[in-house]
Each structure stands twice: as structure tokens, then as C-alpha cells.
Design an enzyme around this catalytic site. Structure first.
Site, PDB file in Angstrom:
ATOM      1  N   GLN A   1      98.052  35.637  60.226  1.00  0.00           N
ATOM      2  CA  GLN A   1      97.824  37.003  59.761  1.00  0.00           C
ATOM      3  C   GLN A   1      99.173  37.704  59.511  1.00  0.00           C
ATOM      4  OE1 GLN A   1      95.640  36.070  62.786  1.00  0.00           O
ATOM      5  NE2 GLN A   1      94.584  35.131  61.088  1.00  0.00           N
TER       6      GLN A   1
ATOM      7  N   ASP B   1      98.679  36.311  54.436  1.00  0.00           N
ATOM      8  CA  ASP B   1      98.798  35.546  53.186  1.00  0.00           C
ATOM      9  C   ASP B   1     100.155  35.727  52.498  1.00  0.00           C
ATOM     10  OD1 ASP B   1      96.183  34.753  53.612  1.00  0.00           O
ATOM     11  OD2 ASP B   1      95.360  36.405  52.422  1.00  0.00           O
TER      12      ASP B   1
ATOM     13  N   GLY C   1      94.439  30.979  56.699  1.00  0.00           N
ATOM     14  CA  GLY C   1      94.465  29.903  55.714  1.00  0.00           C
ATOM     15  C   GLY C   1      95.905  29.764  55.254  1.00  0.00           C
ATOM     16  N   HIS C   2      96.566  28.704  55.677  1.00  0.00           N
ATOM     17  CA  HIS C   2      97.985  28.506  55.361  1.00  0.00           C
ATOM     18  C   HIS C   2      98.114  27.363  54.356  1.00  0.00           C
ATOM     19  CE1 HIS C   2      99.229  30.522  59.427  1.00  0.00           C
ATOM     20  NE2 HIS C   2      98.528  31.302  58.639  1.00  0.00           N
TER      21      HIS C   2
ATOM     22  N   LYS D   1     103.333  32.116  54.764  1.00  0.00           N
ATOM     23  CA  LYS D   1     103.882  31.573  56.020  1.00  0.00           C
ATOM     24  C   LYS D   1     103.789  30.045  56.043  1.00  0.00           C
ATOM     25  CE  LYS D   1     100.797  34.070  58.150  1.00  0.00           C
ATOM     26  NZ  LYS D   1     100.281  34.898  57.065  1.00  0.00           N
TER      27      LYS D   1
HETATM   28  P1  GDP Z   1      99.809  32.248  54.439  1.00  0.00           P
HETATM   29  O1  GDP Z   1      98.464  32.576  54.995  1.00  0.00           O
HETATM   30  O2  GDP Z   1     100.836  33.260  54.797  1.00  0.00           O
HETATM   31  O3  GDP Z   1     100.268  30.855  54.760  1.00  0.00           O
HETATM   32  O4  GDP Z   1      99.647  32.321  52.853  1.00  0.00           O
HETATM   33  P2  GDP Z   1      98.426  31.725  51.979  1.00  0.00           P
HETATM   34  O5  GDP Z   1      98.574  30.259  51.909  1.00  0.00           O
HETATM   35  O6  GDP Z   1      97.130  32.256  52.448  1.00  0.00           O
HETATM   36  O7  GDP Z   1      98.693  32.435  50.603  1.00  0.00           O
HETATM   37  C1  GDP Z   1      99.871  32.267  49.894  1.00  0.00           C
HETATM   38  C2  GDP Z   1      99.518  31.680  48.524  1.00  0.00           C
HETATM   39  O8  GDP Z   1     100.623  31.803  47.671  1.00  0.00           O
HETATM   40  C3  GDP Z   1      99.203  30.194  48.586  1.00  0.00           C
HETATM   41  O9  GDP Z   1      98.294  29.880  47.571  1.00  0.00           O
HETATM   42  C4  GDP Z   1     100.559  29.549  48.290  1.00  0.00           C
HETATM   43  O10 GDP Z   1     100.451  28.254  47.718  1.00  0.00           O
HETATM   44  C5  GDP Z   1     101.136  30.518  47.290  1.00  0.00           C
HETATM   45  N1  GDP Z   1     102.583  30.681  47.299  1.00  0.00           N
HETATM   46  C6  GDP Z   1     103.443  30.649  48.349  1.00  0.00           C
HETATM   47  N2  GDP Z   1     104.698  30.947  47.926  1.00  0.00           N
HETATM   48  C7  GDP Z   1     104.610  31.179  46.603  1.00  0.00           C
HETATM   49  C8  GDP Z   1     105.556  31.552  45.605  1.00  0.00           C
HETATM   50  O11 GDP Z   1     106.735  31.777  45.858  1.00  0.00           O
HETATM   51  N3  GDP Z   1     105.094  31.714  44.324  1.00  0.00           N
HETATM   52  C9  GDP Z   1     103.798  31.504  43.995  1.00  0.00           C
HETATM   53  N4  GDP Z   1     103.433  31.672  42.739  1.00  0.00           N
HETATM   54  N5  GDP Z   1     102.878  31.141  44.923  1.00  0.00           N
HETATM   55  C10 GDP Z   1     103.279  31.001  46.195  1.00  0.00           C
HETATM   56  P1  IMO Z   2      96.613  34.270  57.253  1.00  0.00           P
HETATM   57  O1  IMO Z   2      97.114  33.624  58.518  1.00  0.00           O
HETATM   58  C1  IMO Z   2      94.740  37.684  55.332  1.00  0.00           C
HETATM   59  C2  IMO Z   2      91.754  39.890  57.648  1.00  0.00           C
HETATM   60  C3  IMO Z   2      90.302  39.819  57.188  1.00  0.00           C
HETATM   61  C4  IMO Z   2      89.791  41.166  57.668  1.00  0.00           C
HETATM   62  C5  IMO Z   2      90.536  41.335  58.996  1.00  0.00           C
HETATM   63  C6  IMO Z   2      89.732  40.918  60.202  1.00  0.00           C
HETATM   64  O2  IMO Z   2      96.086  33.300  56.259  1.00  0.00           O
HETATM   65  O3  IMO Z   2      97.631  35.201  56.708  1.00  0.00           O
HETATM   66  P2  IMO Z   2      88.919  38.616  61.246  1.00  0.00           P
HETATM   67  O4  IMO Z   2      88.259  37.431  60.617  1.00  0.00           O
HETATM   68  O5  IMO Z   2      90.217  38.346  61.895  1.00  0.00           O
HETATM   69  O6  IMO Z   2      87.972  39.378  62.127  1.00  0.00           O
HETATM   70  O7  IMO Z   2      89.221  39.618  59.996  1.00  0.00           O
HETATM   71  O8  IMO Z   2      91.717  40.569  58.895  1.00  0.00           O
HETATM   72  N1  IMO Z   2      92.397  38.576  57.880  1.00  0.00           N
HETATM   73  C7  IMO Z   2      93.308  38.041  57.074  1.00  0.00           C
HETATM   74  N2  IMO Z   2      93.803  38.465  55.888  1.00  0.00           N
HETATM   75  N3  IMO Z   2      95.222  36.565  55.897  1.00  0.00           N
HETATM   76  C8  IMO Z   2      94.767  36.143  57.081  1.00  0.00           C
HETATM   77  O9  IMO Z   2      95.327  35.094  57.746  1.00  0.00           O
HETATM   78  C9  IMO Z   2      93.739  36.861  57.715  1.00  0.00           C
HETATM   79  N4  IMO Z   2      93.038  36.719  58.859  1.00  0.00           N
HETATM   80  C10 IMO Z   2      92.225  37.780  58.955  1.00  0.00           C
HETATM   81  O10 IMO Z   2      90.234  39.689  55.787  1.00  0.00           O
HETATM   82  O11 IMO Z   2      90.218  42.183  56.796  1.00  0.00           O
HETATM   83 MG    MG Z   3      96.492  32.851  54.318  1.00  0.00          MG
END
Ligand code: GDP
Ligand code: IMO
Ligand code: MG
Length: 424
Positions: free
Chosen positions: A223, A13, A40-41, A16
Site C-alpha cells: 500500500q 501502486d 498487487g506488486h 514498489k
Molecule cells: P506496486 O503495488 O507499488 O508494486 O505497483 P503496481 O504493480 O500495483 O502498479 C504499478 C504499475 O506500473 C505496474 O503495472 C508496473 O508494471 C507499472 N510500472 C512500474 N514502473 C513503471 C514505469 O516507470 N513506467 C511505466 N509505464 N509503468 C511502470
Molecule cells: P499495493 O501494495 C492501492 C486500497 C483499496 C481501498 C483501501 C482499503 O499494490 O500498493 P483494503 O482491501 O485494504 O480493505 O482496502 O485501500 N488499497 C490499495 N490501493 N494499492 C494497494 O496495494 C492497495 N491495498 C489496498 O483500494 O481503497
Molecule cells: Mg499494486
């Protein structure tokens, strides 16, 4: 032609999805190399917010092909829901999407096994997203798995039945109630019928051909490095290679073809699920990061645990991945802090160390912090790095000096446009 890799350096998270979307204009192909719908991207642009789980984050750009690599595990039900959400915005999106025949399929019984395994672990549960990731990768390495290419073959249904029978025995051993399986199977088979019509390809061959044709390729990780099956905080990890090596095995690309390795990290740390987190905050500061950063999971909605930036852990991830440049996310979220703490080492059994030890039990491991001044302003409207507050520039320099890799981009908001390029 070489390929570039983009991956997360913390516990996932990091942002990416946003950065892949920002960079896609410079690439011809975006290729996801591991993980599955546990990811979840999130992408935000032009007032639209979209969360992708299995489909690569370049899909909203018409200039690029998006490839789901062999290292990914695919749940056809979730995949088709993603397709439906995408085509509602852009009907041509599936034309730019390809899926490797060698990617493994997540069966409904894998999901039940995931739930059964977590339940059996009790207090020691991983905190899995319950998408069936672990059981699917177990069947892959156990040589029992069903791959995307199998759905095109006449033996598919028989192979499916054999594997499910095995799973039912395992579920029985767990004493798990699998009565919902027939309904889940019906929905899954319907999704497979639709999934079959997408562009299923021999992905490594496709990529090699494109590399010869000098196409620019970006490999997208899911991840983060601290969730890697080998180098993460085992056993509180996911079941795939989230590090740069995963781009080789997850796409069929040789190590000497990788050029840029782009490491994404947040200006602080978060983690969802169980497991060690040395810089975790349990006070008002942690609460503030969660609130201001909207730190709730994109896949499960769970509140993310929050803490200060952990530099030894970041350096560890930089070294394992051979990161050539860093991108720092969510700097805006720290805008209200008078002072910011950064972990620069640990005390382990009373001794000072500068790396994460094998055992990270918080009873024996304590983080050591340095305090830096906060920038105390709203960064979300900033459009030029030169206008950034000095305290933020100093924070960036402090990190660069510690990890010995340059930061090339700072993100100051979730939108595609809230992105600062550092020219130094
Ligand atoms: P990913 O899994 O690495 O793609 O990241 P996620 O989408 O799960 O989580 C990142 C969260 O932070 C999302 O809700 C994005 O919209 C948000 N986000 C990304 N970059 C920024 C930033 O620079 N500032 C803020 N406030 N939110 C951001
Ligand atoms: P993105 O790509 C954050 C965490 C889960 C749990 C562990 C194992 O959005 O960054 P799994 O379902 O793989 O068996 O879970 O890894 N986890 C993540 N945490 N971002 C993710 O993906 C994750 N994918 C799995 O919360 O602790
Ligand atoms: Mg994510």
C-alpha cells in the site's frame, strides 16, 4: 547490521514491486512487513509479467531469501495460487520463501465480513479490495485472531470453529447471506494442508540471527503512506501501518536498526477506491494518464483515479517515514504533456496552507498548482540519466527542492531494465 526499508508514499501502486525486484541483487533477504493480498506488486523482466500479492518481490532472484513477516495477513488460498504460478516458472522458488508463524490468517469468514461491512456502509464504502484485510486485522487487535503457527498445533480446528461461530453471529447481525461459506471453507482447508508444508519460521529470531551475521535486509512495504491506518485519509485507508514504523512492528526490528528509508512515488498521483484526492483530474488529462499509464488495479482490475503530483502530500509522507531517498516512477507516462501541473499548496476555507488539513472535504479544500514545461518525448528507450531531457531534470530538481530529499532513481517503463540511476 542495519536494515533498509522500501515503501510507497502515495495511495499505493507506486511501483514498489518493480523497484524491490531491481534492488534485490544487493540484498540477502527481502521481508514483507504488512498488508496482505490486497496488494498487487507487478514485476516485468525478460518478457515476463508477474503480479505478486503476498510473496515478497525478490522471489525471482536466486540470491535472496524472501520472508513474509509477522505484520502480514495471509490467505492460504491466494498464497497457494501464488506458489503455483511461481513454481510454474521456477520450481525452486518455495525453497527461498519463509513465513512468520506470527502472521495472522485470513479466514473465508473474514472475506464475507469484509463484504458485509462494505455493503452496510452504502455510499460511504471504503472501496476495499474485499480480501478480508480489515476484519482480519480487527481480530488481531481484538485478540481473537488465528496465526500461521496455530495450524501446526492440535487445537487448530477447534480454535478455527470457535472464531467462525463468532463470525457467523456477526454476519447474521448484518443480515448477510453466508450460504457459500461451507464451500469456501473446503477450499481454504485444502490450501492450509499445502501451506503447512512451507517453511514456517520464528521470523523475528531468524532476522536477528541474520542481522548478527551481517546479512543485508530490505523490508518491503505494501500500500502507501496515504492509506496508513493512522496517517492516511481515514477512514478511507487500509487496516495496517503502511509507514516506516510498520517495518519495526511487522518484522520485530528495532527503530535504531533502520538505515535507508526508500520512498517510492509516481511522477503523478493515482488512487483506487473511495476517499479524498485533492489533485484528482476529471478531464482529458486524467484520462490520458490513466490510458498511457495503464492505470488499472493489479489486484481488482478497477480503473485508478488519476491526478497531478501533490507535493505537500508527498512531503507529509517523507516526514512521517523519515525518507532518506526518493525514487520516481512512471516518468515515461507523462511524455505527451506540453505542460505539467504540480500542486504546491492548498487553499482551505479561503486561506493558503501548505499541509493536508484534518478535513479534506473538496468543498473547502482547493489545490494550488504551479505549471512546469513537459518533456514531450518518449523516455522508454533512455538508458542514461545524463541523456534525459532538461525539462525532466528540472522536474526532478523542483521536487527535490520542495521535499528536501534527493531522488536517486527515475523509472521510465515497467521493465526491470527501464531504470535510470541518478549519480548526483
Ligand atoms: P506496486 O503495488 O507499488 O508494486 O505497483 P503496481 O504493480 O500495483 O502498479 C504499478 C504499475 O506500473 C505496474 O503495472 C508496473 O508494471 C507499472 N510500472 C512500474 N514502473 C513503471 C514505469 O516507470 N513506467 C511505466 N509505464 N509503468 C511502470
Ligand atoms: P499495493 O501494495 C492501492 C486500497 C483499496 C481501498 C483501501 C482499503 O499494490 O500498493 P483494503 O482491501 O485494504 O480493505 O482496502 O485501500 N488499497 C490499495 N490501493 N494499492 C494497494 O496495494 C492497495 N491495498 C489496498 O483500494 O481503497
Ligand atoms: Mg499494486
Amino acid at each position: 547490521m542495519n536494515i533498509d526499508v522500501l515503501l510507497g508514499l502515495q495511495w499505493g501502486d507506486e511501483g514498489k514491486g518493480k523497484i524491490v525486484d531491481v534492488l534485490t541483487r544487493d540484498y540477502d533477504i527481502i521481508a514483507r512487513f504488512q498488508g496482505g493480498p490486497n496488494a498487487g506488486h507487478t514485476l516485468e523482466f525478460e518478457g515476463l509479467k508477474h503480479v505478486l500479492h503476498t510473496i515478497p518481490s525478490g522471489i525471482f532472484h536466486t540470491n535472496a531469501v524472501n520472508l513474509v513477516g509477522n505484520g502480514v495477513v495471509v490467505d492460504p488460498v491466494i498464497f497457494m495460487k501464488e506458489i503455483d504460478a511461481l513454481t510454474a516458472i521456477d520450481a525452486s522458488a518455495p525453497d527461498r520463501l519463509m513465513i512468520s508463524r506470527k502472521a495472522h490468517l485470513i479466514l473465508p469468514s473474514h472475506r464475507l465480513l469484509d463484504a458485509a461491512s462494505e455493503l452496510a456502509k452504502g455510499k460511504l464504502k471504503i472501496g476495499s479490495t474485499l480480501k478480508g484485510i480489515g476484519p482480519t486485522y480487527m481480530d488481531k487487535t481484538g485478540r481473537n485472531g488465528i496465526r500461521v503457527g496455530d495450524i501446526e498445533q492440535p487445537y487448530f480446528e477447534e480454535k478455527y470453529r470457535q472464531l467462525v461461530d463468532k463470525h457467523l453471529q456477526l454476519l447474521d447481525n448484518y443480515g448477510f447471506d453466508s450460504s457459500e461459506l461451507p464451500e469456501l471453507e473446503r477450499v481454504w482447508m485444502d490450501a492450509v494442508e499445502r501451506f503447512r508444508k512451507l517453511q514456517l519460521v520464528d521470523s523475528e529470531h531468524y532476522l536477528h540471527t541474520q542481522m548478527r551475521a551481517k546479512k543485508r535486509i530490505l523490508a518491503e512495504g505494501a500500500q502507501g503512506s496515504l492509506l496508513d491506518i493512522d496517517f492516511g485519509s481515514y477512514p478511507f485507508v487500509t487496516s495496517s501501518t503502511t509507514t516506516a514504523a510498520g517495518a519495526c512492528t511487522g518484522l520485530g526490528v528495532a527503530p535504531n536498526k533502520i538505515k535507508r528509508v526508500i520512498g517510492i512515488f509516481k511522477a503523478y498521483c493515482t488512487r483506487v477506491g473511495s476517499g479524498p484526492f485533492p489533485t484528482e483530474l476529471f478531464d482529458e488529462s486524467g484520462e490520458r494518464l490513466r490510458k498511457d499509464g495503464n492505470e488499472f488495479g493489479s489486484t481488482t482490475g478497477r480503473a485508478r483515479r488519476c491526478g497531478w503530483l501533490d507535493l505537500p502530500a508527498l512531503k507529509y509522507a517523507v516526514e512521517i517515514n523519515g525518507v532518506t531517498e526518493l525514487m520516481m516512477m512512471k516518468a515515461d507516462v507523462m511524455g505527451s504533456f506540453e505542460q505539467i501541473q504540480v500542486c504546491t499548496g492548498y487553499t482551505y476555507h479561503g486561506k493558503e496552507i501548505d499541509h493536508l488539513p484534518y478535513v479534506t472535504d473538496p468543498d473547502f479544500l482547493e489545490s494550488q498548482f504551479e505549471t512546469l514545461p513537459g518533456w514531450k518525448c518518449d523516455l522508454t528507450k533512455l538508458s542514461d540519466w545524463n541523456d534525459a531531457p532538461q525539462a525532466l531534470k528540472d522536474y526532478v530538481s523542483f521536487i527535490e527542492k520542495y521535499v528536501e530529499v534527493p531522488i536517486s532513481l527515475v523509472s521510465v517503463g515497467p521493465d526491470r531494465a527501464q531504470t535510470l540511476i541518478l549519480n548526483s
